[in-house]
Design a protein around this motif. Structure first.
Motif, short mmCIF file in Angstrom:
data_model
loop_
_atom_site.label_atom_id
_atom_site.label_comp_id
_atom_site.label_asym_id
_atom_site.label_seq_id
_atom_site.Cartn_x
_atom_site.Cartn_y
_atom_site.Cartn_z
N LYS A 55 0.74 -1.10 0.24
CA LYS A 55 -0.05 0.14 -0.01
C LYS A 55 0.68 1.20 0.03
CE LYS A 55 -0.50 0.10 4.97
NZ LYS A 55 -1.54 0.18 6.07
N GLY A 56 0.22 2.26 -0.37
CA GLY A 56 1.12 3.66 -0.25
C GLY A 56 -0.03 4.71 -0.78
N VAL A 57 0.71 5.98 -1.01
CA VAL A 57 0.05 7.02 -1.48
C VAL A 57 1.03 7.72 -2.54
CG1 VAL A 57 -0.63 9.41 -0.77
CG2 VAL A 57 -0.56 7.68 0.77
N VAL A 58 0.09 8.24 -3.50
CA VAL A 58 0.98 8.75 -4.71
C VAL A 58 0.88 10.25 -4.71
CG1 VAL A 58 1.07 8.84 -7.35
CG2 VAL A 58 0.53 6.62 -6.25
N HIS A 59 1.90 10.91 -4.81
CA HIS A 59 1.86 12.51 -4.75
C HIS A 59 2.77 13.24 -6.05
CE1 HIS A 59 1.75 11.58 -0.44
NE2 HIS A 59 0.85 12.30 -0.30
N GLU A 60 2.37 14.36 -6.26
CA GLU A 60 3.20 15.05 -7.07
C GLU A 60 4.31 15.69 -6.64
OE1 GLU A 60 2.60 19.03 -10.20
OE2 GLU A 60 0.92 18.37 -9.11
N LYS A 61 5.41 15.43 -7.04
CA LYS A 61 6.71 15.79 -6.39
C LYS A 61 6.88 16.99 -5.99
CE LYS A 61 11.54 14.79 -6.23
NZ LYS A 61 12.64 14.00 -7.09
N GLU A 62 6.59 18.20 -6.80
CA GLU A 62 6.87 19.44 -6.49
C GLU A 62 5.79 20.27 -5.61
OE1 GLU A 62 6.99 21.83 -9.99
OE2 GLU A 62 8.75 20.80 -10.83
N THR A 63 4.65 19.78 -5.60
CA THR A 63 3.72 20.14 -4.75
C THR A 63 3.33 19.29 -3.68
OG1 THR A 63 1.66 19.44 -6.04
CG2 THR A 63 2.64 21.82 -6.67
N HIS A 64 3.63 18.11 -3.48
CA HIS A 64 3.26 16.99 -2.70
C HIS A 64 1.72 16.67 -2.67
CE1 HIS A 64 4.67 14.10 0.06
NE2 HIS A 64 4.02 14.52 0.79
N GLN A 65 1.19 17.25 -3.66
CA GLN A 65 -0.48 17.14 -3.72
C GLN A 65 -0.76 15.63 -4.12
OE1 GLN A 65 -2.90 19.07 -2.68
NE2 GLN A 65 -1.08 20.49 -1.81
N PRO A 66 -1.86 15.00 -3.57
CA PRO A 66 -2.17 13.73 -3.83
C PRO A 66 -2.52 13.40 -5.34
CG PRO A 66 -3.75 14.52 -2.45
CD PRO A 66 -2.72 15.54 -2.49
N ILE A 67 -2.16 12.66 -6.22
CA ILE A 67 -2.70 12.28 -7.51
C ILE A 67 -3.74 11.23 -7.60
CG2 ILE A 67 -1.86 11.59 -9.87
CD1 ILE A 67 0.83 12.60 -8.83
N ALA A 68 -5.00 11.46 -7.90
CA ALA A 68 -5.99 10.73 -8.11
C ALA A 68 -6.27 10.14 -9.63
CB ALA A 68 -7.39 11.32 -7.78
N GLY A 69 -6.49 8.83 -9.51
CA GLY A 69 -6.83 8.42 -11.02
C GLY A 69 -5.17 7.70 -11.40
N ALA A 70 -4.15 7.81 -10.69
CA ALA A 70 -2.75 7.08 -11.04
C ALA A 70 -3.30 5.57 -11.20
CB ALA A 70 -1.81 7.58 -10.36
N VAL A 71 -2.46 4.95 -12.38
CA VAL A 71 -2.64 3.55 -12.40
C VAL A 71 -1.14 3.02 -11.78
CG1 VAL A 71 -2.48 1.70 -13.94
CG2 VAL A 71 -3.44 3.97 -14.73
N VAL A 72 -1.36 1.98 -10.64
CA VAL A 72 -0.37 1.53 -10.10
C VAL A 72 -0.59 0.05 -10.41
CG1 VAL A 72 0.74 1.02 -7.98
CG2 VAL A 72 -0.30 3.10 -8.23
N TYR A 73 0.23 -0.97 -10.80
CA TYR A 73 0.24 -2.15 -11.08
C TYR A 73 1.57 -3.08 -10.72
CZ TYR A 73 2.87 -1.01 -15.37
OH TYR A 73 3.77 -0.67 -16.40
N LEU A 74 1.41 -4.26 -10.72
CA LEU A 74 2.67 -5.08 -10.36
C LEU A 74 2.93 -5.77 -11.69
CD1 LEU A 74 1.16 -6.70 -7.17
CD2 LEU A 74 3.05 -5.27 -7.32
N LYS A 75 4.15 -5.35 -12.18
CA LYS A 75 4.68 -5.79 -13.40
C LYS A 75 4.62 -7.41 -13.69
CE LYS A 75 8.68 -4.60 -16.50
NZ LYS A 75 9.91 -3.95 -16.67
N GLY A 76 4.25 -8.13 -14.71
CA GLY A 76 4.13 -9.23 -14.97
C GLY A 76 3.04 -10.13 -14.39
N THR A 77 2.26 -9.22 -13.78
CA THR A 77 0.97 -9.76 -13.15
C THR A 77 -0.21 -9.27 -13.81
OG1 THR A 77 0.37 -8.42 -11.35
CG2 THR A 77 1.98 -10.25 -11.11
N ASN A 78 -1.40 -9.49 -13.57
CA ASN A 78 -2.54 -8.80 -14.15
C ASN A 78 -3.28 -8.04 -13.05
OD1 ASN A 78 -2.86 -9.81 -16.65
ND2 ASN A 78 -3.86 -12.01 -15.72
N LEU A 79 -2.53 -7.76 -11.95
CA LEU A 79 -3.13 -6.86 -10.79
C LEU A 79 -2.79 -5.50 -11.07
CD1 LEU A 79 -1.87 -9.15 -7.85
CD2 LEU A 79 -4.31 -8.97 -8.73
N ALA A 80 -3.58 -4.61 -11.07
CA ALA A 80 -3.59 -3.18 -11.34
C ALA A 80 -4.81 -2.56 -10.45
CB ALA A 80 -3.86 -2.76 -12.50
#
Length: 801
Positions: A55-80
């Motif tokens: 688990k975790g959180v995805v932020h924009e590096k410069e503003t540290h604002q959260p990014i909604a709708g980003a795709v996070v997936y495990l490479k080599g699997t069908n999990l996203a």
């Protein structure tokens, strides 16, 4: 030091056993305690400790604002997955091992992170804005669906242990799944007491369309294609269409590789019972000069002879199977296309002792404890004689997608399947009786839009799909049948459906709701016994709906509940069967007055995962109006048989009642020591005809399994399993040709060793029915004639390049 700890733990364990044995006076209780503790067994760690979380959180590096709708997936699997409004993501129920986590969002640079997952992994992403000329990347993920329904997954070491077995045999590793068998070589999965057309199977994303209506028509799927098998329990008709009343089985290969490097995997399996051998291999890679282009080739060969029960061989029970598949695809981040082709070909021997020439011999065969010596050879043979099944299945699929920055992801999938089934009967006198000859062709199309997250919390899918198929049973022309001596007539079917599913997520809560409407038109062409052609048409239509919720009060707890409305139209065999169904050795009579089944389903689950122990409790209720089933024919309290030119067979009629299916699936595991783990699972279903207050037939009895596993590493372990299957006591008197068989207990073991000096090489050893018990299973249609398979030793070798 590790050896001393092991010896100390083993000594303590043995001392506890001896102490219990000495202080307990009852011999029966002693035996039970010994079995429960020493054999304490099923599949939890066999399932490779799949209790880890990322688990975790995805932020924009410069503003540290959260990014909604980003795709996070495990490479080599069908999990996203997509991040929520606060930029959070989570993956649960993962197996231990090495993973590559990838995060990608539009206008941001992709980030990849490699790590070893052992329990829980926290990984936050800070994404940099992407240069407008940055090279496109390929995202190979799959959006999670049916988030509020109970799911179980077979993957990793647990899947490897099933290699060489059929799909139904493999699925038995999951709680709540049993098998409906026809002899030793034919089996299909049963979910919560239901099977065949009430269980939808997706083969690489395509709805499997064969002659699955038959109880002895096993799915024409090579399990070696799959790197993961997912079970969705409960009605899932909104997303996958009518028929998905009991659940959905997804046979999923890995995504195509995203590099040009050549990879390969080879599996060899040998079984002692039936002297069966299986060879399978996968080779995949890409092309350096064309980024995004990838390919895969896969093939399997299986050959087996007559199987043996505890005391005798079963003649004509051999099997031969040849399978092949090929995949090629091209993807960028914004678009892609993939083509897949598979060919499945098998010949299955049917135990000759199930096809009897006259009524007297039939009743003698049913009542005798052992088959006649005419059907139990002294030595096994690989020859497949009559009766047998000979079938081939072709699948061609083309799938494409396009990502719109404003709207979301569009997907279009087109497919064609061709299923040719031949069933050869036993020669009678001077007559060589052929056969059932079914040629089924199916065309499917599906258009999906997975829209962009709305307001940061709402995501969903809109879809339209269609199916056209035609079946030729007695001719090469649909409208001109040539003979009336067929089990089902020629027919064509056109189905269309449209659906919408929306998901809302906010912190610990998730809600899912969906609505669907389907229509099905069928046209039937047959030849009456008088020689005249008849033509009948049927139109069925109904709505499906689903509403579910998930709640995670704490990190270790997850609660799900889902209610659904689903339906299923009667199939052609249920409407028109009129003859000997040779594979199941039964005379079946259809009913053209049957109406569609309508299912009201409620299922829930509560799961808990901690460092040392975990459990899941999943109750369910399924109330089905107009439930269709095959009932033994009874007249004046006497079970009826039919004598035909093919011989004498038990008689069954398709009938319709209102039925309820109520049950529970329970699984748990506990770490007894650092390397030693105990796991258990229990499945129970109660089914009744509520109109007549009668028990339903062919319902699985209670099953309880326990497993004790000792593990040196994730791929080096040994486990011992004890299975107890109860006698099915919930049957009506005079409702079957034989009373249900007694309860039985089986012991099995599994071991696997991963070589340290030879990377990616592992060897596995398995023994089922370790004590060579003689028993019969209530869910085997051939329990009238013979015992189940005896001891079976398997040796598995897996090598990856």
């Amino acid at each position: 030091m590790g050896i001393l700890n092991i010896c100390n733990n083993v000594a303590i364990f043995l001392a506890e056993l001896i102490y219990l044995y000495l202080i307990i006076p009852s011999t029966n209780v002693k035996r039970s305690i010994i079995l429960l503790l020493l054999l304490g067994l099923v599949q939890a760690l066999r399932a490779q400790q799949c209790t880890c979380t990322i688990k975790g959180v995805v932020h924009e590096k410069e503003t540290h604002q959260p990014i909604a709708g980003a795709v996070v997936y495990l490479k080599g699997t069908n999990l996203a997955t997509f991040t929520d409004a606060e930029g959070r993501y989570v993956f649960r129920q993962l197996c231990r091992g090495n993973y590559t986590l990838v995060c990608q969002a539009l206008t941001f640079q992709k980030v990849e992170i490699n790590f070893l997952l052992e329990k829980e992994h926290l990984e936050d992403f800070d994404l940099n804005a992407a240069d407008e000329h940055i090279q496109e990347v390929v995202v190979t993920g799959k959006k999670e669906e049916n988030t509020t329904q109970t799911k179980n997954t077979l993957t990793g070491a647990a899947l490897d242990e099933t290699r060489g077995k059929s799909l139904a045999e493999s699925m038995q590793a999951l709680v709540g799944v049993s098998m409906l068998q026809t002899g030793s070589s034919i089996a299909k999965p049963v979910i919560h007491g239901m099977h065949s057309n009430r269980v939808l199977i997706l083969n690489n994303g395509i709805r499997q369309e064969g002659q699955q209506w038959g109880s002895e028509h096993a799915p024409e799927i090579d399990p070696f294609v799959a790197q993961k098998i997912t079970l969705i329990k409960g009605a899932a008709g909104v997303r996958y269409g009518s028929d998905a009343i009991a659940g959905v089985i997804m046979v999923e290969p890995n995504p195509l590789p995203d590099s040009a490097k050549i990879h390969a995997q080879f599996n060899t399996v040998a079984f002692s019972n039936g002297q069966q051998g299986v060879l399978s291999g996968i080779v995949e890679g890409g092309i350096k000069s064309i980024k995004g282009l990838a390919w895969r080739l896969q093939a399997t060969y299986k050959r087996g002879g007559d199987v043996k029960t505890a005391h005798y061989y079963l003649g004509n029970t051999g099997v031969q199977e040849r399978n092949f598949s090929a995949t090629v695809g091209y993807q960028t981040y914004h678009a892609g296309v993939e083509a897949f082709f598979s060919y499945f070909d098998t010949q299955l021997g049917i135990f000759a002792g199930s096809h009897i020439g006259n009524l007297t011999d039939l009743m003698n065969a049913i009542n005798n404890p052992q088959p006649s010596s005419d059907y139990t050879p002294s030595t096994p043979s690989y020859t497949i004689n009559r009766p047998n099944q000979d079938l081939a299945h072709h699948l061609l699929k083309v799938k494409s997608f396009l990502i719109s920055e404003k709207l979301g992801k569009f997907s279009l999938t087109l497919s064609r399947q061709y299923n040719w089934r031949l069933e050869y009967d036993v020669p009678r006198g001077n007559r060589t009786l052929n056969t059932l000859n079914f040629k089924l062709t199916s065309y499917q199309g599906e258009l999906l839009l997975e829209h962009r997250p709305l307001w940061g919390v709402l995501s969903g899918t809109f879809g339209v799909n269609t199916l056209y198929q035609y079946n030729l049973s007695s001719s090469y022309t649909l409208e001109k049948p040539l003979t009336s001596t067929v089990l089902i007539p020629n027919y064509e079917t056109l189905s269309t459906g449209v659906f919408l599913i929306e998901r809302w997520t906010k912190k610990q809560w998730g809600l899912e709701a969906g609505l669907r409407y389907d229509t099905r038109y069928s046209s039937v062409y047959g030849l009456a016994t008088g020689g005249e052609v008849f033509h009948q048409s049927f139109t069925f239509a109904n709505a499906s709906a689903t509403l579910g919720a998930s709640y995670q009060p704490k990190e270790s707890w997850l609660i799900k509940m889902n209610t659904a409305l689903a339906w299923r139209a009667p199939t052609m065999n249920e409407l028109f069967s009129n003859g000997v169904h040779h594979g199941s050795a039964a005379y079946e009579k259809g009913n053209t007055a049957l109406q569609p089944e309508v299912a009201h389903n409620l299922n829930a689950s509560v799961s808990y995962q901690a460092e040392k122990w975990a459990f899941e409790v999943a109750p369910y209720v399924n109330y089905i109006r107009n439930f269709i089933y095959l009932q033994p024919r009874i007249e004046n309290g006497v079970l009826q048989t039919v004598l035909s030119v093919r011989g004498a067979f038990p008689a069954f009629d398709y009938t319709q009642v209102d039925a309820s299916f109520v049950g529970i699936d329970v699984s748990a595991k506990y770490a007894l020591a650092k390397r030693l783990e105990w796991a258990t699972k229990y499945a129970m279903v109660r089914a009744k005809d509520v109109l007549n207050n009668r028990f339903m037939v062919n319902i699985p009895p209670d099953r309880w399994e326990n497993t004790l596993t000792y593990r040196w590493s994730s791929n080096t372990y040994v486990s011992l399993t004890h299975s107890w299957v109860a006698k099915q006591t919930r049957v009506e008197s005079n409702s079957d040709f034989l009373p249900p068989p007694p309860s039985y207990q089986l012991v099995s073991m599994q071991a696997n060793y991963a070589f340290k000096n030879i990377q990616n090489l592992s060897v596995g050893l398995g023994i089922t029915n370790l004590l060579n018990a003689a028993y019969r299973d209530y869910m085997n249609r051939f329990r009238y004639f013979a015992d189940e398979m005896g001891r079976n030793i398997s040796l598995r070798v897996k090598y990856a390049l």
